[in-house]
Design a protein around this motif. Structure first.
Motif, mmCIF file in Angstrom:
data_model
loop_
_atom_site.group_PDB
_atom_site.id
_atom_site.type_symbol
_atom_site.label_atom_id
_atom_site.label_comp_id
_atom_site.label_asym_id
_atom_site.label_seq_id
_atom_site.Cartn_x
_atom_site.Cartn_y
_atom_site.Cartn_z
ATOM 1 N N HIS A 126 2.290 -2.272 1.415
ATOM 2 C CA HIS A 126 1.368 -1.588 0.509
ATOM 3 C C HIS A 126 -0.063 -1.775 0.994
ATOM 4 O O HIS A 126 -0.544 -2.913 1.107
ATOM 5 N N LEU A 127 -0.742 -0.667 1.245
ATOM 6 C CA LEU A 127 -2.118 -0.763 1.720
ATOM 7 C C LEU A 127 -3.069 -1.241 0.632
ATOM 8 O O LEU A 127 -4.163 -1.712 0.946
ATOM 9 N N CYS A 128 -2.650 -1.158 -0.646
ATOM 10 C CA CYS A 128 -3.500 -1.723 -1.697
ATOM 11 C C CYS A 128 -3.498 -3.255 -1.636
ATOM 12 O O CYS A 128 -4.399 -3.892 -2.179
ATOM 13 N N VAL A 129 -2.518 -3.831 -0.961
ATOM 14 C CA VAL A 129 -2.480 -5.274 -0.735
ATOM 15 C C VAL A 129 -3.173 -5.621 0.583
ATOM 16 O O VAL A 129 -3.857 -6.644 0.691
ATOM 17 N N GLU A 130 -3.024 -4.751 1.577
ATOM 18 C CA GLU A 130 -3.513 -5.069 2.916
ATOM 19 C C GLU A 130 -4.973 -4.687 3.145
ATOM 20 O O GLU A 130 -5.674 -5.337 3.916
ATOM 21 N N MET A 131 -5.464 -3.636 2.470
ATOM 22 C CA MET A 131 -6.816 -3.140 2.728
ATOM 23 C C MET A 131 -7.825 -3.579 1.677
ATOM 24 O O MET A 131 -9.030 -3.479 1.908
ATOM 25 N N ARG A 132 -7.371 -4.030 0.529
ATOM 26 C CA ARG A 132 -8.269 -4.398 -0.563
ATOM 27 C C ARG A 132 -7.712 -5.643 -1.245
ATOM 28 O O ARG A 132 -6.663 -6.150 -0.864
ATOM 29 N N GLY A 133 -8.434 -6.129 -2.237
ATOM 30 C CA GLY A 133 -7.940 -7.268 -2.986
ATOM 31 C C GLY A 133 -7.744 -8.494 -2.101
ATOM 32 O O GLY A 133 -8.676 -8.977 -1.463
ATOM 33 N N GLU A 169 -6.174 -8.662 0.699
ATOM 34 C CA GLU A 169 -6.283 -8.273 2.109
ATOM 35 C C GLU A 169 -5.347 -9.102 3.002
ATOM 36 O O GLU A 169 -5.761 -9.689 4.002
ATOM 37 N N LYS A 170 -4.076 -9.093 2.665
ATOM 38 C CA LYS A 170 -3.068 -9.826 3.418
ATOM 39 C C LYS A 170 -2.216 -8.842 4.209
ATOM 40 O O LYS A 170 -1.335 -8.176 3.667
ATOM 41 N N SER A 171 -2.472 -8.764 5.500
ATOM 42 C CA SER A 171 -1.771 -7.807 6.350
ATOM 43 C C SER A 171 -0.333 -8.239 6.598
ATOM 44 O O SER A 171 -0.046 -9.420 6.790
ATOM 45 N N GLY A 172 0.560 -7.256 6.604
ATOM 46 C CA GLY A 172 1.945 -7.511 6.963
ATOM 47 C C GLY A 172 2.842 -7.964 5.838
ATOM 48 O O GLY A 172 4.033 -8.208 6.062
ATOM 49 N N VAL A 173 2.318 -8.080 4.614
ATOM 50 C CA VAL A 173 3.146 -8.514 3.491
ATOM 51 C C VAL A 173 4.197 -7.444 3.187
ATOM 52 O O VAL A 173 3.884 -6.259 3.071
#
Length: 208
Positions: A168-175, A177-181
């Motif tokens: 989810h890019l809402c997890v990876e790009m904002r908030g 910001e954890k890439s790869g989850v």
């Protein structure tokens, strides 16, 4: 070999590329996108932004085309004359959708299995069912439930199970910001509540 005859097609339009976008609808949406870009302080005289509002409008109508396709995906089924009772599974079906909370993409793979009742499903229709429900503002949890519910309700299968793995890019790009989850959701119906059937599904999934 005897050719199987389809027994049913559920009525609605097929999900496919949109080439029939209503120009007035595109224009209305584009004007709203343009207002948002102005509010963000972007220079719309920049050649790279000059027609961005129109491209974004078309893009959103394309990505949300599932909302214009009726209430059910169109699929072909065949009579289960051979009384096939083992699991049928398709795994690693790619999909893209848009998070309804932030309107940014989430994407990944779905793994879908069912044990037939009186009907068997055309193999290409696994992806069609998934695409139908993905092409709209979505939640991963709801998408998972909608796919398994369609198999259970419309095909009257003996059981069905769906697992979706997505980023989810809402997890990876904002908030945070954890890439790869990777977010994993599952839903099951019928005999997949029985542990041996569920373990068979998971064993097949591990072998991919």
């Amino acid at each position: 070999m005897r050719m199987l005859e389809p027994v049913e097609q559920f009525s609605t339009h097929e999900v496919g590329p949109r080439r029939d976008l209503d120009p007035e609808r595109v224009a209305r949406l584009a004007e709203r996108v343009r207002a948002m870009l102005i509010e963000l302080g972007l220079d719309l005289d920049d050649p790279n932004l000059k027609t961005t509002h129109e491209r974004v409008a078309r893009m959103y109508l394309e990505m949300f085309r599932g909302m214009d396709q009726g209430t059910k995906p169109r699929v072909t089924t065949f009579p289960n004359d051979e009384n096939y009772q083992a699991m049928v599974m398709e795994k690693d079906i790619p999909f893209y959708s848009m998070c309804s909370h932030h309107l940014v993409p989430f994407y990944g793979h779905a793994h879908i299995a069912y044990v037939p009742g009186d009907k068997i499903l055309g193999l290409s229709k696994f992806a069609r069912i998934l695409e139908f429900y993905a092409k709209r503002p979505q939640l991963q949890e709801r998408l998972t439930e909608q796919v398994v519910s369609f198999l259970d309700d419309e095909l009257r299968v003996r059981g069905a199970m769906v697992v979706i793995e997505a980023r989810h890019l809402c997890v990876e790009m904002r908030g945070v910001e954890k890439s790869g989850v990777m977010t994993v959701t599952s839903a099951l119906r019928g005999i997949f509540h029985e542990r041996p059937i569920r373990e068979e599904f998971l064993d097949l999934l591990k072998g991919r």
